[in-house]
Design a protein around this motif. Structure first.
Motif, PDB file in Angstrom:
ATOM      1  N   HIS A  56      34.343 115.621  55.820  1.00 51.40           N
ATOM      2  CA  HIS A  56      35.625 115.079  55.368  1.00 51.40           C
ATOM      3  C   HIS A  56      35.898 113.764  56.089  1.00 51.40           C
ATOM      4  O   HIS A  56      36.171 113.747  57.287  1.00 51.40           O
ATOM      5  N   HIS A  93      35.301 114.504  60.173  1.00 47.25           N
ATOM      6  CA  HIS A  93      35.082 115.850  60.709  1.00 47.25           C
ATOM      7  C   HIS A  93      34.370 116.705  59.669  1.00 47.25           C
ATOM      8  O   HIS A  93      34.175 116.274  58.532  1.00 47.25           O
ATOM      9  N   ASP A 107      34.581 120.488  57.876  1.00 50.17           N
ATOM     10  CA  ASP A 107      35.389 121.692  57.696  1.00 50.17           C
ATOM     11  C   ASP A 107      34.465 122.863  57.424  1.00 50.17           C
ATOM     12  O   ASP A 107      33.752 122.880  56.420  1.00 50.17           O
TER      13      ASP A 107
HETATM   14 MN    MN Z   1      39.428 118.389  56.619  1.00 54.13          MN
END
Ligand code: MN
Length: 200
Positions: A48, A54, A56
């Motif tokens: 993301h 990051h 997920d």
């Molecule tokens: Mn996210």
């Protein structure tokens, strides 16, 4: 078996936070719902590219995707413990979501399905119990990730925190780093840049 009424109540409670954070007139993300469990439970890892890049990590537990944001992504090195920040439950349909969340919306940025597959609970307690205790151990069978991993809740300076850790097995490696060597979508083969361009 849960009654349909019970299902609806569970759905209201479990996905409340998810829905409150989003405006479905603007975001292409699925509204989704709580589903009956899959034959084999699934997992997905979505890269993301939001305000901070990051990964997920999402695990199917009781009809929803329990979710953690892992800033640095998964590591195959058992000596490395990756911080995993618990986030709101996501609907099962989210596992197939790849696209662009418009700027100004919650989580605005590009989402790529970095890895997906099924998992097996390898702890003697249920995933639901394991989640409550903060002790999850599972064997991933993904497109990129394989082998045993653990998600462990710890207390760091009075704050609850989860850690994502590769367990020792034949798939563990101190050298391999799929986050940097296998960058394309496990679903469509696209790069983040291609997704951003094509789904904008
Ligand atoms: Mn996210």
């Amino acid at each position: 078996m849960m009654s349909s009424e019970g299902m609806i109540m569970a759905e209201k409670n479990q996905l409340k936070k998810y829905r409150e954070k989003r405006n479905f007139k603007e975001t292409p993300e699925p509204k989704g719902g709580v589903k009956k469990k899959s034959k084999k439970p699934i997992f997905v890892i979505q890269q993301h590219d939001a305000s901070h890049m990051h990964y997920d990590f999402r695990l199917e537990i009781n009809g929803v995707l329990k979710s953690w944001a892992i800033p640095k992504g998964p590591s195959l090195n058992p000596a490395i413990k990756r911080l995993a920040v618990l986030t709101e439950d996501h609907p099962m349909d989210y596992a197939n979501f790849e696209g662009v969340i418009p700027e100004g919306n919650y989580g605005g940025g590009t989402v790529m399905v970095w890895d997906f597959g099924t998992y097996e609970n390898i702890k003697k307690i249920s995933m639901k119990e394991g989640f409550k205790k903060g002790q999850l151990e599972f064997f991933l069978d993904g497109q990129k990730l394989h082998g045993a991993f653990a998600l462990v809740r710890t207390n760091f300076r009075g704050k609850e925190q989860w850690l994502f850790i590769k367990m020792r097995d034949e798939y563990a490696s101190a050298k391999k780093n799929p986050v940097t060597t296998q960058k394309k979508s496990a679903l469509t083969g696209r790069t983040l840049r291609q997704i951003a361009k094509e789904e904008a």
